[in-house]
Scaffold this active site. Structure first.
Site, short mmCIF file in Angstrom:
data_model
loop_
_atom_site.label_atom_id
_atom_site.label_comp_id
_atom_site.label_asym_id
_atom_site.label_seq_id
_atom_site.Cartn_x
_atom_site.Cartn_y
_atom_site.Cartn_z
N HIS A 52 0.96 -1.01 -0.06
CA HIS A 52 0.29 0.02 -0.61
C HIS A 52 1.16 1.51 -0.23
CE1 HIS A 52 -3.83 -1.73 1.53
NE2 HIS A 52 -3.28 -2.95 1.32
N GLU A 54 1.26 3.59 2.36
CA GLU A 54 1.70 3.73 2.99
C GLU A 54 3.09 3.53 3.76
OE1 GLU A 54 -2.97 4.68 3.60
OE2 GLU A 54 -1.74 3.70 2.53
N CYS A 82 -6.42 1.91 5.88
CA CYS A 82 -6.65 0.52 6.53
C CYS A 82 -6.28 0.00 7.87
CB CYS A 82 -6.59 -0.88 5.34
SG CYS A 82 -5.17 -1.30 4.89
N CYS A 85 -2.54 -0.72 7.62
CA CYS A 85 -1.87 0.91 7.64
C CYS A 85 -1.79 1.47 8.73
CB CYS A 85 -2.37 1.54 6.11
SG CYS A 85 -1.47 0.93 4.89
#
Length: 159
Positions: A52, A54, A82, A85
């Site tokens: 992701h 992040e 999410c 993260c």
């Protein structure tokens, strides 16, 4: 303290992701008023659910700082994080999180659940959502509309 310049850069990264057929989410890590690391979604290109925006940015920041503790760092990301993260940010001990669009389906900063609730873990992060919200949401909406249209065209071609 929030700075629109950093969120604007995260949006640029998100737009670059869309061009590479990745979900358009961008993140930057800021320390002492300067971007030290950036990341965009790489799940599709690297075939890895952990990539992701992040986590990519946090990993890069840890390399720059020379430590996985990112205590005096702030994260700017175009979409509410999410749970994965959010957990990574708590673990890395970032100072503040600023995000753009809210994510009603998987958001872990209050939309679905709130992993950033004060006192829940051994480290609290200041969180502010909704920065450049419309721009972030528009980028995501356009990306997923394009995906649906492509899928529809593919289904019609098979008929």
């Amino acid at each position: 303290m929030y700075d629109e310049i950093f969120m604007a850069r995260a949006l640029e990264i998100a737009a670059e992701c869309a061009e590479r057929d990745e979900v358009p989410v961008g993140a930057v890590v800021v320390k002492n008023g300067e971007i030290i690391a950036e990341g965009g979604n790489r799940k599709e290109s690297e075939n890895n659910a952990l990539r992701h925006a992040e986590t990519v940015a946090l990993s890069a920041a840890a390399e720059v700082v020379g430590n996985w503790w990112l205590e005096n760092c702030d994260v700017y990301v175009t979409l509410e994080p999410c749970a994965m993260c959010a957990g990574a940010m708590i673990n890395a001990r970032i100072r503040s999180l600023y995000f753009g669009a809210y994510d009603e389906k998987t958001g872990a900063a209050g939309s679905r659940i709130n992993l950033f609730e004060k006192g829940l873990f051994n480290h609290d992060i200041e969180v502010e959502g909704g920065h450049l919200r419309e721009e972030s949401a528009r980028l995501l909406g356009e990306f997923f509309k394009k995906k649906r249209d492509e899928k529809k065209k593919g289904s019609n071609a098979e008929s």
